[in-house]
Design a protein around this motif. Structure first.
Motif, PDB file in Angstrom:
ATOM      1  N   VAL A 109       3.928  10.228   5.546  1.00 62.61           N
ATOM      2  CA  VAL A 109       3.682   9.004   6.040  1.00 62.61           C
ATOM      3  C   VAL A 109       2.354   8.255   6.199  1.00 62.61           C
ATOM      4  N   ILE A 110       1.501   9.229   6.959  1.00 61.81           N
ATOM      5  CA  ILE A 110      -0.002   8.565   7.004  1.00 61.81           C
ATOM      6  C   ILE A 110      -0.581   8.242   5.586  1.00 61.81           C
ATOM      7  N   TYR A 111      -0.455   8.959   4.642  1.00 62.49           N
ATOM      8  CA  TYR A 111      -1.028   8.801   3.429  1.00 62.49           C
ATOM      9  C   TYR A 111      -0.416   7.736   2.528  1.00 62.49           C
ATOM     10  N   SER A 112       0.834   7.528   2.600  1.00 62.66           N
ATOM     11  CA  SER A 112       1.741   6.231   2.157  1.00 62.66           C
ATOM     12  C   SER A 112       1.166   5.120   2.860  1.00 62.66           C
ATOM     13  N   ASP A 113       0.930   5.125   4.165  1.00 59.83           N
ATOM     14  CA  ASP A 113       0.630   4.019   5.204  1.00 59.83           C
ATOM     15  C   ASP A 113      -0.881   3.594   4.388  1.00 59.83           C
ATOM     16  N   ALA A 114      -1.620   4.594   4.195  1.00 58.58           N
ATOM     17  CA  ALA A 114      -2.997   4.371   3.615  1.00 58.58           C
ATOM     18  C   ALA A 114      -2.942   3.502   2.259  1.00 58.58           C
ATOM     19  N   ALA A 115      -1.824   4.264   1.581  1.00 59.44           N
ATOM     20  CA  ALA A 115      -1.745   3.645   0.188  1.00 59.44           C
ATOM     21  C   ALA A 115      -1.410   2.257   0.161  1.00 59.44           C
ATOM     22  N   ARG A 116      -0.370   1.693   1.143  1.00 54.96           N
ATOM     23  CA  ARG A 116       0.122   0.236   1.347  1.00 54.96           C
ATOM     24  C   ARG A 116      -1.249  -0.462   1.924  1.00 54.96           C
ATOM     25  N   ALA A 117      -1.980  -0.011   2.663  1.00 53.78           N
ATOM     26  CA  ALA A 117      -3.274  -0.512   3.086  1.00 53.78           C
ATOM     27  C   ALA A 117      -4.039  -0.897   1.885  1.00 53.78           C
TER      28      ALA A 117
END
Length: 306
Positions: A15-23
């Motif tokens: 979840v953290i990494y996918s949120d970073a990708a969205r950022a």
């Protein structure tokens, strides 16, 4: 038990990494994403596997990555000829539960053994995009084509990944890594680093490169040991499964001592088997031993995932 008591941990890193990708995809700062104790601190290329999940619901990302990691782990364990209980090896089990890309690195390194697929060996170079230290086992196996693929793919990402922002924020990213570190790498302690280098050298260059990351890499986490499974002896796996500070280095030193003893005299069969790579596929693979190498030394030099 941990999952039952803290269900939010399941797939939490995914979840953290996918949120970073969205950022990244929305023009925001990926290196400001995550809770205070787990802020994203990976290189820009680490965003790529999570970009397809960037705009999906968190629950889908959680279960999706846990499922992906479990499937890759089962395949890799079987491909290496290891018993199923290796799935319970704590660093691997933790990686699966967290939805961590460390399992993807293991899968990409192992897939290169498939002689039936011409694309497989070069494809292993993509592991370096996920984790740069995956270059070490590729170098150990002299997988030059895979390393060329890794270099070319990384160079191509300069065109679209936020490398400039990453370099600008590198001091803060490094500080986050240090603050979030829970491993026991010798990095930053010159005397311990010297001991680690000597112990690894005693194992031979191939195994040294495979095992170096958990011992020497800056701020190496326990989960980084997953990559070393293909060459990991049983005795080392048992010791690396224990969350005891300093045991990562002590275990490698102990393995080096046993290896040196075995080169000069026979060890009891059960102990000799324990210091050989647990992977049957790794032991069966080809190669040429160094002149004069015997016992575990010859085994270490013969092994290859290429």
């Amino acid at each position: 038990m941990v999952i039952v008591l803290a269900p939010g941990i399941l797939g939490s890193h995914a979840v953290i990494y996918s949120d970073a990708a969205r950022a990244w995809l929305t023009g925001a700062d990926p290196w400001q994403v995550g809770p205070p104790l787990a802020i994203f601190a990976g290189p820009p290329t680490m965003l790529l596997p999570f970009a397809p999940f960037a705009f999906l619901p968190h629950e889908f990302t959680r279960f999706g990555w846990v499922g992906i990691d479990l499937a890759i782990s089962i395949w890799a364990i079987r491909r290496l000829g290891l018993p199923a209980y290796w799935l319970a090896f704590p660093p691997l089990f933790e990686a699966i539960v967290l939805g961590h890309p460390e399992v993807l690195v293991l899968g990409l390194l192992v897939v290169g053994r498939d002689a039936k697929a011409r694309f497989a060996a070069p494809m292993a170079g993509l592991a370096v995009l996920v984790k740069p230290y995956a270059a070490l086992p590729l170098l150990a196996e002299r997988r030059m084509t895979a390393l060329v693929v890794a270099a070319a793919a990384t160079a191509a990402t300069i065109l679209f990944l936020p490398w400039a922002r990453f370099l600008d924020e590198l001091p803060g990213i490094g500080a986050n890594l240090a603050r979030q570190n829970v491993g026991d790498s010798t990095y930053g302690a010159p005397l311990l680093m010297a001991i680690a280098v000597i112990a690894l050298a005693a194992l031979g260059p191939r195994r040294a490169l495979w095992l170096a990351v958990p011992v020497l890499w800056p701020y190496a986490q326990p989960i980084y040991k997953v990559m070393s499974i293909p060459v990991m002896p049983a005795v080392l796996a048992v010791l690396w499964a224990l969350p005891v500070p300093g045991l990562t280095l002590a275990s490698v030193v102990g393995l080096a001592v046993l290896t040196l003893i075995e080169r000069r005299r026979a060890l009891p069969p059960w102990l000799e088997r324990g210091i050989r790579p647990a992977s049957k596929a790794f032991e069966r693979s080809g190669g040429t031993p160094a002149p004069g190498a015997t016992g575990i030394a010859a085994t270490a030099m013969k092994t290859s995932l290429a």
